[in-house]
Design an enzyme around this catalytic site. Structure first.
Site, PDB file in Angstrom:
ATOM      1  N   HIS A   1      -4.139  -5.257   0.446  1.00 48.31           N
ATOM      2  CA  HIS A   1      -3.752  -5.727   1.734  1.00 48.31           C
ATOM      3  C   HIS A   1      -3.973  -7.352   2.025  1.00 48.31           C
ATOM      4  O   HIS A   1      -4.778  -7.847   2.281  1.00 48.31           O
ATOM      5  CB  HIS A   1      -4.789  -5.040   2.726  1.00 48.31           C
ATOM      6  CG  HIS A   1      -4.357  -3.779   2.915  1.00 48.31           C
ATOM      7  ND1 HIS A   1      -3.334  -3.223   3.932  1.00 48.31           N
ATOM      8  CD2 HIS A   1      -4.811  -2.612   2.413  1.00 48.31           C
ATOM      9  CE1 HIS A   1      -3.133  -1.872   3.794  1.00 48.31           C
ATOM     10  NE2 HIS A   1      -4.287  -1.529   2.616  1.00 48.31           N
TER      11      HIS A   1
ATOM     12  N   CYS B   1       0.858  -1.197  -0.081  1.00 45.94           N
ATOM     13  CA  CYS B   1       0.053   0.067  -0.052  1.00 45.94           C
ATOM     14  C   CYS B   1       0.853   1.477  -0.116  1.00 45.94           C
ATOM     15  O   CYS B   1       1.400   1.658  -1.045  1.00 45.94           O
ATOM     16  CB  CYS B   1      -1.078   0.005   1.420  1.00 45.94           C
ATOM     17  SG  CYS B   1      -2.459   0.629   0.686  1.00 45.94           S
TER      18      CYS B   1
ATOM     19  N   GLU C   1      -2.384  -8.965   4.300  1.00 48.00           N
ATOM     20  CA  GLU C   1      -2.833  -9.389   5.659  1.00 48.00           C
ATOM     21  C   GLU C   1      -4.170  -9.578   5.857  1.00 48.00           C
ATOM     22  O   GLU C   1      -4.267 -10.368   6.962  1.00 48.00           O
ATOM     23  CB  GLU C   1      -2.050  -8.484   6.444  1.00 48.00           C
ATOM     24  CG  GLU C   1      -2.798  -7.182   6.930  1.00 48.00           C
ATOM     25  CD  GLU C   1      -2.673  -6.199   5.703  1.00 48.00           C
ATOM     26  OE1 GLU C   1      -1.941  -6.538   4.797  1.00 48.00           O
ATOM     27  OE2 GLU C   1      -3.078  -5.128   5.758  1.00 48.00           O
TER      28      GLU C   1
HETATM   29  N1  LIG Z   1      -3.338   1.853   3.392  1.00 50.34           N
HETATM   30  C1  LIG Z   1      -2.360   2.634   2.938  1.00 50.34           C
HETATM   31  O1  LIG Z   1      -1.153   2.424   3.266  1.00 50.34           O
HETATM   32  C2  LIG Z   1      -2.919   3.866   2.470  1.00 50.34           C
HETATM   33  C3  LIG Z   1      -1.870   4.517   1.465  1.00 50.34           C
HETATM   34  C4  LIG Z   1      -2.050   6.098   1.038  1.00 50.34           C
HETATM   35  N2  LIG Z   1      -2.310   6.833   2.502  1.00 50.34           N
HETATM   36  C5  LIG Z   1      -3.222   5.980   0.351  1.00 50.34           C
HETATM   37  O2  LIG Z   1      -4.402   6.515   0.628  1.00 50.34           O
HETATM   38  O3  LIG Z   1      -3.309   5.637  -0.967  1.00 50.34           O
END
Ligand SMILES: NC(=O)CC[C@H](N)C(=O)O
Length: 449
Positions: free
Chosen positions: A423, A339, A425
């Site tokens: 994600h 992410c 996880e």
């Molecule tokens: N879950 C995250 O790592 C979000 C990454 C970043 N803040 C976004 O909004 O894209």
């Protein structure tokens, strides 16, 4: 005579018993009905409970003691930068907060969502209409506290029922200083956000502030350009070695990875979710977690098998120090980013990030893994994305989001780097992407032999 519980066993029993435990002052109406409708709530302020009379199940409509109006009082507001004012019922903490409003479509996992540090600077509106029914437990937190400013729900469950629950969502929000808004039409709000894109909003329980004042506040704030990684990150390095529990061993893969371990991974904490650490540990990694600003030279001195770049809040282009550290590590050690980590590595590869209209937040986003065509259903939480057109030759876009075609994963073979925008996880969410952890371990193993 049969007890009420026995009589009501089956589908309606739970309702009947739960409602009989609810506080009530007096019986208002008594109507004979079958057990099927026993225990259903009739309308705000009234409860229908079940009772036995002459061997028959009857319902009695009872008036809840505190109810003076058939509808809950709307004593909080969400005011958006577009000038709209949404009235709601306050729960949790009181006060005034500013943030970007995002909607999350997950049907489960509100506790994991609330403790994901990536939501710093944001309010989460849940499209699932009924939130709070399983309460809050001590096991499902994804970090030590809630970083988000507020949660917005359609219906806050008045019944908390789960064997692990230690407190209600209302009590938790008070403890964590999170403002809660209930009885707000979150699906109507979602339709607005889908049309206009993400909006900045102010939530408040303060009646003395005018709508105009709050609209101006909302208009004067933006998440763009804000470095929030260093705000939520740990301040000192620490070690992690605890994996997930037995019920996560659904694929037998962790055993294979463990055979050759342990692998030492240094993990940059941009707001890391605990289940990422647990999942890495389950795949045979011993992890040293370091603060977001930790110098790459110090990381390389530890001579780890691999370096991990975590999820995190805010704008990925607002943390140039993270990109510089990633650049200094690229090519020297196998790296994996999730992410925010994916977005930081994307910039380190030479690419650029941009803001999506309303982002991806939920547990059912389809992803195509391009090398094989395999489709996986993924958990997502991001508002920014890597622009594939800005990536240099040699970077392969390996994963594509099938909802909007955006880049959801990359591999830069030459630099021993892999990234995932979503994600694996899975906390909360589907487990389809769990294989990523094994792929990272495989990269580290290839370096050893
Ligand atoms: N879950 C995250 O790592 C979000 C990454 C970043 N803040 C976004 O909004 O894209």
């Amino acid at each position: 005579m049969q007890s009420l519980q026995t009589k009501l066993q089956g589908r309606s029993a739970a309702y009947g018993v739960a409602d009989l435990h609810a506080p009530c002052s007096r019986q208002v109406v008594s109507t004979p009905v079958t057990g099927r409708s026993a225990g259903r709530r009739t309308c705000h302020g009234f409860r229908r409970a079940a009772a036995l009379s002459g061997g028959r199940v009857r319902t009695v409509v009872v008036r809840a003691e505190a109810a003076t109006s058939p509808f809950p009082k709307k004593n909080a507001r969400l005011v958006l930068e577009d000038g709209s004012v949404w009235h709601a019922t306050a729960f949790g903490a009181s006060g005034t907060e500013i943030g970007e409003v995002v909607f999350n479509t997950s049907l489960t996992g509100y506790q994991e969502i609330m403790t994901d540090p990536s939501y710093k600077g944001q309010f989460v509106a849940f499209t699932c209409p009924h939130i709070g029914n399983v309460g809050i437990n001590y096991e499902d937190v994804e970090s030590s506290k809630c970083h988000l400013g507020a949660i917005i729900v359609r219906d806050l469950s008045c019944v908390v029922s789960n064997y692990r629950s230690k407190m209600s969502l209302d009590a938790y929000c008070k403890k964590e200083n999170v403002i809660g808004l209930a009885n707000l039409d979150t699906r109507a709000l979602t339709k607005v956000l889908r049309e206009t894109g993400c909006l900045v909003g102010v939530v408040t329980t303060d009646a003395s502030k005018s709508d105009e004042e709050l609209v101006n506040m909302a208009k004067s704030w933006t998440i763009v350009g804000k470095d929030l990684l260093s705000v939520v990150s740990c301040t000192e390095p620490y070690e992690w070695g605890k994996g997930t529990t037995e019920e996560w061993e659904f694929n037998g893969r962790t055993k294979l990875s463990k055979q050759h371990g342990p692998y030492h991974v240094v993990a940059y904490d941009f707001g890391i979710k605990t289940n990422i650490l647990r999942r890495l540990a389950s795949f045979g990694c011993r992890i040293t977690v370091v603060p977001a600003t930790y110098p790459a030279s110090e990381v390389l001195k530890m001579n780890p098998d691999g370096v991990f770049f975590s999820n995190g809040p805010g704008d990925p282009s607002a943390a140039p120090y993270a990109v510089d550290n990633a650049k200094a590590i690229l090519g020297k050690k196998p790296v994996f980013g999730i992410c925010m980590g994916h977005q930081v590595l994307g910039q380190a590869f030479g690419g650029k990030t941009f803001k999506l209209k309303f982002g991806h937040h939920g547990g059912n986003h389809p992803i195509r893994y391009m090398p094989t065509g395999r489709v996986e259903i993924s958990a997502q939480n991001h508002n920014f994305a890597v622009d594939p057109a800005t990536l240099p030759a040699g970077v392969e876009v390996t994963h594509v989001n099938l909802n909007d075609g955006t880049c959801a994963g990359m591999v830069y073979k030459e630099k021993k780097a892999m990234t995932i925008q979503y994600h694996p996880e899975a906390s909360p969410g589907p487990h389809d992407a769990d294989i990523c952890f094994e792929q990272f371990v495989e990269m580290m193993r290839a370096e050893r032999v």
